[in-house]
Design an enzyme around this catalytic site. Structure first.
Site, PDB file in Angstrom:
ATOM      1  N   SER A 118       6.247   3.411   2.590  1.00  0.00           N
ATOM      2  CA  SER A 118       5.126   2.560   2.990  1.00  0.00           C
ATOM      3  C   SER A 118       4.411   1.852   1.859  1.00  0.00           C
ATOM      4  CB  SER A 118       4.101   3.381   3.781  1.00  0.00           C
ATOM      5  OG  SER A 118       4.561   3.594   5.103  1.00  0.00           O
ATOM      6  N   LYS A 121       4.224  -1.889   2.018  1.00  0.00           N
ATOM      7  CA  LYS A 121       3.167  -2.644   2.695  1.00  0.00           C
ATOM      8  C   LYS A 121       2.321  -3.440   1.701  1.00  0.00           C
ATOM      9  CE  LYS A 121       2.750   0.317   6.805  1.00  0.00           C
ATOM     10  NZ  LYS A 121       3.815   1.316   6.610  1.00  0.00           N
ATOM     11  N   SER A 175      -1.754   3.205   7.378  1.00  0.00           N
ATOM     12  CA  SER A 175      -0.328   2.932   7.164  1.00  0.00           C
ATOM     13  C   SER A 175       0.396   2.641   8.475  1.00  0.00           C
ATOM     14  CB  SER A 175       0.349   4.109   6.447  1.00  0.00           C
ATOM     15  OG  SER A 175       1.566   3.691   5.856  1.00  0.00           O
TER      16      SER A 175
END
Length: 414
Positions: A118, A121, A175
């Site tokens: 993640s 991102k 997230s």
């Protein structure tokens, strides 16, 4: 063979060859270590967590591994001369850099390929945060919620209408993988989510992150998706240069509004990055985890007017969680003098090929040659050109006839 010759031969075989190190650029500054220095590691308690087979990374390119300085082209540890030994961590690669000067303070395998989870991102934010209006309201589609079962999500609902700012906070605090899909679709325009991913890869190239390739907007594992600790530092630096991102990254809680259709209650989300709660001077960052990538982390903090960022990949959560390993590396970075380093973060656009200037035509060559018309081209353009050419030819014929001597009668006219 004499005893002296035999001794020389034996020593030649048994003694290691001395590898010279590169000269120091300036007193107290960087030293490129020619030999590989093992990175400080912390043993992971047994039983070690299961991990899927690591995908084969792209073939290494020497020019990519040397981005930021020759000293960074190592799979091992690189630190300034005289620097204290960095703390042992479980991460397979990491890097500490100055957000303002771009100076790399130390690293372990900075250009080694790894899967991002993640923390990818952040690349989505670097690419699309400047493009999207935070006050715009977006409607969530069923395709936006097409994420891996059990993966992290904010709790957006199909048909729900949310401000883009709320979706960004859901992405960075919680997230949310569905939030990543929404933002990529919105920022991708007519191409939808694929256009958002394309924008991410274009941003990576512009920043100089040559070892980064996004396949999913959320960082969920995808074939051929890679990054490196060095690339993550470039991406994080671009994010923290944006005041809107800095505000989002330090937001502790946010209220997700209730929806009328479908009827759902509102709820609160909290920032999962413990650095902002427990580390003095924290500026924010991003956590990440998949079974394949293991724990990944990006964190930044300020101390004494100095802003540092840490990136780490492939870590285990024992004995220290990812943010705690990042905090120890930040402490180590702040302990170093300001004028030390082992390399630098390249500037955006620095590695992009400059467009070659077209040659200026000479006076005699100033008139360009006409390009042939494509097949099937229709419209008034070609007809007008043909008409003008015909009229010009007719006028030229009339002028020639007027200037020609009068012919005798009875002679056959052409």
């Amino acid at each position: 063979m004499s005893f002296r010759l035999l001794a020389v031969a034996v020593c030649t075989v048994l003694l290691p060859v001395a590898v010279p190190t590169a000269a120091t650029a300036a007193p107290g500054r960087t030293t490129a270590v020619a030999r590989e220095v093992p990175c400080p590691r912390v043993a992971v308690p047994k039983p070690a967590p299961s991990r899927p087979p690591r995908p084969s990374p792209p073939p290494p390119r020497p020019e990519d591994r040397a981005v930021g300085g020759e000293a960074l082209a190592t799979v091992g540890l690189v630190v300034p001369d005289g620097a204290p030994r960095p703390p042992g961590v479980t991460a397979t690669s990491w890097l500490v850099a100055d957000l303002d000067t771009g100076q790399v303070l130390g690293a372990c395998g900075p250009h080694e390929y790894a899967t991002p989870a993640s923390v990818q991102k952040l690349l989505l934010a670097a690419a699309l945060l400047p493009r999207l209006d935070p006050a715009q309201v977006v409607t969530v589609t069923r395709e936006d919620l097409d994420i891996e079962p059990g993966s992290s999500a904010v709790g957006l609902v199909v048909g729900g209408q949310y401000r883009v700012e709320t979706v960004w906070l859901g992405l960075l605090l919680q997230s949310g993988n569905e939030a990543a899909n929404v933002l990529a679709r919105l920022g991708g325009g007519a191409e939808g989510q694929a256009g958002g991913v394309r924008a991410m890869n274009e941003t990576a190239r512009r920043l100089g992150a040559r070892q980064t390739r996004a396949v999913t907007p959320s960082g969920l594992d995808g074939p051929g998706q890679f990054t490196s600790a060095y690339d993550l530092a470039l991406i994080a630096r671009a994010c923290f240069a944006d005041p809107t991102f800095r505000r989002y990254a330090l937001t502790e809680t946010h209220q997700i509004p209730a929806q009328r259709r479908p009827r759902t209650k509102g709820f609160q989300i909290q920032n999962e990055n413990q650095l902002i709660h427990r580390y003095p001077g924290a500026l924010g960052g991003k956590t990440g985890f998949t079974n394949l990538a293991r724990h990944t982390y990006v964190g930044a903090a300020e101390r004494g007017g100095r802003r540092l960022v840490v990136t780490l990949l492939g870590a285990e959560a024992r004995p220290l969680r990812g943010w705690q390993q990042g905090a120890e590396l930040l402490d180590w970075g702040f302990s170093l003098p300001r004028d030390t380093g082992v390399g630098r973060l390249v500037e955006p656009g620095e590695l992009e090929p400059s467009p070659s200037a077209a040659p200026v035509p000479r006076a005699a060559d100033a008139r360009p040659a006409a390009d042939p018309l494509p097949e099937g081209l229709t419209g008034p353009g070609p007809l007008l050109v043909a008409a003008v050419a015909g009229v010009g030819g007719l006028l030229a014929l009339v002028v020639r006839r007027a200037r020609a001597p009068r012919r005798r009668r009875g002679r056959r006219r052409a």
